[in-house]
Design an enzyme around this catalytic site. Structure first.
Site, mmCIF file in Angstrom:
data_model
loop_
_atom_site.group_PDB
_atom_site.id
_atom_site.type_symbol
_atom_site.label_atom_id
_atom_site.label_comp_id
_atom_site.label_asym_id
_atom_site.label_seq_id
_atom_site.Cartn_x
_atom_site.Cartn_y
_atom_site.Cartn_z
ATOM 1 N N SER A 54 0.796 -1.181 -0.111
ATOM 2 C CA SER A 54 -0.017 0.053 -0.019
ATOM 3 C C SER A 54 0.955 1.327 -0.043
ATOM 4 O O SER A 54 2.102 1.185 0.476
ATOM 5 C CB SER A 54 -0.783 0.139 1.238
ATOM 6 O OG SER A 54 -1.499 -1.309 1.301
HETATM 7 N N1 SAM Z 1 -0.363 -5.100 4.068
HETATM 8 C C1 SAM Z 1 0.409 -5.377 2.934
HETATM 9 C C2 SAM Z 1 1.669 -4.782 2.939
HETATM 10 O O1 SAM Z 1 2.262 -3.865 3.932
HETATM 11 O O2 SAM Z 1 2.500 -5.238 2.089
HETATM 12 C C3 SAM Z 1 -0.368 -5.239 1.637
HETATM 13 C C4 SAM Z 1 -1.443 -5.986 1.415
HETATM 14 S S1 SAM Z 1 -2.138 -6.311 -0.086
HETATM 15 C C5 SAM Z 1 -2.999 -4.829 -0.401
HETATM 16 C C6 SAM Z 1 -3.431 -7.326 0.392
HETATM 17 C C7 SAM Z 1 -2.884 -8.740 0.577
HETATM 18 O O3 SAM Z 1 -4.145 -9.519 1.130
HETATM 19 C C8 SAM Z 1 -2.716 -9.462 -0.627
HETATM 20 O O4 SAM Z 1 -1.190 -10.080 -0.171
HETATM 21 C C9 SAM Z 1 -3.442 -10.672 -0.573
HETATM 22 O O5 SAM Z 1 -2.907 -11.993 -1.260
HETATM 23 C C10 SAM Z 1 -3.844 -10.624 0.778
HETATM 24 N N2 SAM Z 1 -5.113 -11.426 0.899
HETATM 25 C C11 SAM Z 1 -6.280 -11.378 0.083
HETATM 26 N N3 SAM Z 1 -7.442 -12.157 0.763
HETATM 27 C C12 SAM Z 1 -6.871 -12.912 1.809
HETATM 28 C C13 SAM Z 1 -7.298 -13.645 3.078
HETATM 29 N N4 SAM Z 1 -8.788 -14.173 2.719
HETATM 30 N N5 SAM Z 1 -6.643 -13.981 3.767
HETATM 31 C C14 SAM Z 1 -5.349 -13.581 3.683
HETATM 32 N N6 SAM Z 1 -4.895 -12.848 2.975
HETATM 33 C C15 SAM Z 1 -5.526 -12.349 1.879
#
Ligand code: SAM
Length: 218
Positions: A54
């Site tokens: 993000s």
């Molecule tokens: N917080 C992260 C960082 O600091 O880099 C960025 C997160 S990214 C915008 C969203 C993440 O959520 C992705 O890596 C995606 O694979 C994960 N995601 C999506 N659905 C999920 C779920 N049900 N459980 C865990 N992770 C999930």
């Protein structure tokens, strides 16, 4: 650093604890090598598998809204690069405080390769002992360590997952984007000491989808 001063001036960064945490955690270590020159630009960057780290302004805003404190137990859903988890860890378990006063961050990621990428980033930057990365469907939370003082979700859910509200401790706070690809709102959820739930919409946002049993279908 110029980026953080700008985030302060724009009102995204408001507290000393979030400012200090973002100053200490090196964002370039969580960004893939081709994008390192852009690590201190205020923009999201690709981390592979169609996912992103993000933008610093949204990390600052969400961390301020979550309001974590030293010693707390935090759940992050959507580890991605591990950067947000490290910022949370620097607040609940500050590098210059004794370990006996440290809290802990549990961070859950559904893509195993990204969980591994995050683990390596956290190891290299010295946060591996304050952040536990789990592979799984975080839309259902992570029951083994519940309840949590704070929950941060970094992917957009169709609605607030019941499991996450249940795993919030009394007096706890959760920050979660809710909506589809075109229309999302960041919601602050507060669980009062007597267990009542208050939900407050705060900001229009844009996140990748939360995919899982209590999220969007794959
Ligand atoms: N917080 C992260 C960082 O600091 O880099 C960025 C997160 S990214 C915008 C969203 C993440 O959520 C992705 O890596 C995606 O694979 C994960 N995601 C999506 N659905 C999920 C779920 N049900 N459980 C865990 N992770 C999930």
């Amino acid at each position: 650093m110029r980026l953080l001063e700008r985030l302060k001036a724009m009102g995204f960064l408001r507290s000393e604890k979030v400012y200090r945490a973002m100053l200490r955690v090196p964002r370039e270590e969580f960004v893939p090598p081709p994008y390192r020159d852009l690590a201190y630009e205020d923009r999201p960057l690709p981390i592979g598998y169609g996912q992103t780290i993000s933008a610093p302004s949204i990390v600052a805003y969400m961390t301020e809204l979550l309001d974590p404190d030293k010693g707390m137990k935090v759940l992050e859903v959507g580890t991605g690069s591990g950067y947000q988890a490290a910022v949370l860890a620097e607040i609940v378990a500050p590098s210059d405080e004794p370990r006996s006063e440290w809290g802990h961050v549990y961070s859950i990621e559904r893509i195993p390769e990204l969980a591994e990428y995050a683990r390596r980033n956290l190891e290299r930057t010295g946060y591996a002992d304050r952040v536990t990365v789990i592979v799984g469907d975080g839309s259902k939370g992570y029951p083994p360590e519940a309840p949590y003082d704070r929950i941060m979700v970094t992917a957009a859910a169709p609605r607030i997952p019941r499991s996450l509200e249940e795993q919030l401790a009394p007096g706890g706070r959760m920050v979660i984007p809710v909506g589809d690809s075109w229309d999302q709102t960041l919601i602050l959820v507060v669980k009062t000491r007597d267990g009542r739930i208050i939900r407050e919409p705060r900001l229009p946002v844009l996140f990748v989808p939360l995919i899982g049993e209590e999220g969007w279908p794959y």
